[in-house]
Design a protein around this motif. Structure first.
Motif, PDB file in Angstrom:
ATOM      1  N   LEU A  25     -32.679 -28.025   9.771  1.00 53.66           N
ATOM      2  CA  LEU A  25     -31.205 -28.159   9.757  1.00 53.66           C
ATOM      3  C   LEU A  25     -30.940 -27.748   8.274  1.00 53.66           C
ATOM      4  N   ARG A  26     -30.238 -26.771   8.024  1.00 52.27           N
ATOM      5  CA  ARG A  26     -29.618 -26.423   6.693  1.00 52.27           C
ATOM      6  C   ARG A  26     -28.214 -26.585   6.499  1.00 52.27           C
ATOM      7  N   THR A  27     -28.140 -27.593   5.352  1.00 52.57           N
ATOM      8  CA  THR A  27     -26.748 -28.085   5.155  1.00 52.57           C
ATOM      9  C   THR A  27     -26.178 -27.186   4.015  1.00 52.57           C
ATOM     10  N   GLU A  28     -24.747 -27.367   3.861  1.00 53.97           N
ATOM     11  CA  GLU A  28     -24.220 -27.094   2.778  1.00 53.97           C
ATOM     12  C   GLU A  28     -22.925 -28.011   2.298  1.00 53.97           C
ATOM     13  N   ALA A  29     -22.827 -28.360   0.991  1.00 50.68           N
ATOM     14  CA  ALA A  29     -21.682 -29.197   0.828  1.00 50.68           C
ATOM     15  C   ALA A  29     -21.125 -29.027  -0.601  1.00 50.68           C
ATOM     16  N   THR A  30     -19.871 -29.286  -0.813  1.00 50.76           N
ATOM     17  CA  THR A  30     -19.261 -29.044  -2.151  1.00 50.76           C
ATOM     18  C   THR A  30     -19.718 -30.423  -3.117  1.00 50.76           C
ATOM     19  N   PRO A  42     -18.365 -36.054   4.461  1.00 49.61           N
ATOM     20  CA  PRO A  42     -17.451 -35.363   5.390  1.00 49.61           C
ATOM     21  C   PRO A  42     -17.172 -33.913   5.585  1.00 49.61           C
ATOM     22  N   ASN A  43     -17.296 -33.478   4.313  1.00 49.11           N
ATOM     23  CA  ASN A  43     -17.116 -31.710   4.372  1.00 49.11           C
ATOM     24  C   ASN A  43     -18.555 -30.978   4.336  1.00 49.11           C
ATOM     25  N   ILE A  44     -19.595 -31.760   4.895  1.00 45.78           N
ATOM     26  CA  ILE A  44     -20.849 -30.983   5.007  1.00 45.78           C
ATOM     27  C   ILE A  44     -20.730 -30.021   5.995  1.00 45.78           C
ATOM     28  N   LEU A  75     -24.762 -37.290   9.352  1.00 45.72           N
ATOM     29  CA  LEU A  75     -24.558 -36.816   8.078  1.00 45.72           C
ATOM     30  C   LEU A  75     -23.067 -36.661   7.708  1.00 45.72           C
ATOM     31  N   GLN A  76     -22.257 -36.196   8.738  1.00 44.98           N
ATOM     32  CA  GLN A  76     -20.861 -36.178   8.351  1.00 44.98           C
ATOM     33  C   GLN A  76     -20.286 -37.492   7.992  1.00 44.98           C
TER      34      GLN A  76
END
Length: 322
Positions: free
Chosen positions: A53-58, A125-127, A120-121
């Protein structure tokens, strides 16, 4: 005005320390094999089987928090790594999460993926989940076997081609040099634990093609000079041949490296392992074309005249058909 990286009529003694340079290559190969055997390769999802899984978050990636959230799910081996790239925005934080193939499952089920995403959320939360890839263990095992067969088949085909075009000594030298390049590349990936996946196998095959091209160019010049200078010692003829092709070798390798370094810096993490493998392969391939392939030919000797030995070359070397 022509660009010249080296002056005309160079006279570098490339084979003055043939035993030392070849010995260094042998030692490097042994160390690479030891690293491969002890540390193993960091197989990607293509070979290991499982889910990536590739994730992205601020917000910044908290690897520890991610791991704690997933450990409660008892998914087995989980690897989490943060991805860095110069092209990312300041608020763009990317992570790669690899989860081993679950027992009895060819690929991760939708329920398993949703469970991972929900865990992971809770941490972030904004992932966002930008990609999900799954490969079953059976498929990954077949890919490993096919990858090694592809590399072995390439080496065998080159062995036959060089043998038919030149002499068997040239063929042995070329294949030893290619084996040297492959082993050192795998050893470096094992030492640095860079992800090893199908694009890297493609890079290794590219390295083989690049290295043999440079080797054949020098072999062609060597064969011409052996016919031209029948009384000169083999070492002198080999030095002459490498010096005559030195400008071409440096121009080809240099321009290739310029493009590869640009891709390595700006190309992004998706192709970084592939580009890194080829960059390393160009360097070791250029080195091995001279200090491995030609050293093997120098040690084995070649023939210049089937009927009469070349006294100038000494008893160490036979002769090649004029």
């Amino acid at each position: 005005m022509r660009l010249k990286l080296v002056p005309d009529n160079t006279n570098f003694d490339f084979f003055g320390y043939a035993k030392i340079t070849f010995g260094a290559s042998v030692v490097a190969m042994i160390l690479s094999l030891i690293a491969w055997g002890v540390m193993g390769l960091n197989f990607g999802i293509d070979f290991r089987g499982g889910t990536t899984l590739r994730t992205e978050a601020t917000e910044a990636v908290d690897v520890g928090a991610y791991r704690d959230a997933l450990s409660a799910l008892e998914l087995g081996d989980v690897t989490i790594s943060e991805v860095f790239d110069p092209g990312f925005r300041d608020d763009q934080h990317v992570a790669m999460i690899r989860v081993q193939a679950q027992e009895g499952q060819e690929a991760a089920t939708t329920g398993t993926i949703q469970t991972i995403q929900a865990a992971l959320q809770e941490v972030s939360p904004n992932i966002k989940f930008t990609s999900v890839e799954s490969v079953g263990p059976k498929v990954s095992g077949e890919l490993i076997q096919t990858a090694f067969l592809a590399v072995g088949g390439a080496l065998a085909a080159i062995l036959i081609y060089i043998w038919l075009r030149f002499e068997w000594q040239f063929s042995v030298g070329a294949v030893v040099a290619l084996f040297h390049d492959v082993v050192l590349t795998i050893g470096l990936f094992s030492l640095l634990q860079i992800r090893f996946d199908l694009p890297v196998v493609a890079a290794i095959l590219t390295i083989i093609g690049y290295s043999i091209n440079d080797t054949v160019v020098i072999f062609d010049r060597l064969r011409e000079n052996l016919r031209k200078y029948k009384k000169r010692p083999l070492r002198e003829v080999m030095n002459l041949s490498v010096n005559e092709t030195l400008s071409r070798t440096l121009m080809t390798s240099g321009t290739t490296l310029l493009a590869l370094i640009a891709l390595l810096i700006l190309g992004g993490d998706v192709i970084r392992a592939f580009v890194f493998a080829i960059t390393w392969g160009v360097i070791v391939g250029t080195y091995s074309s001279v200090y491995v392939a030609k050293n093997v030919v120098l040690f084995l000797g070649v023939k210049r005249d089937w009927s009469k030995p070349d006294a100038g070359a000494g008893t160490q070397f036979a002769n090649i058909d004029a």
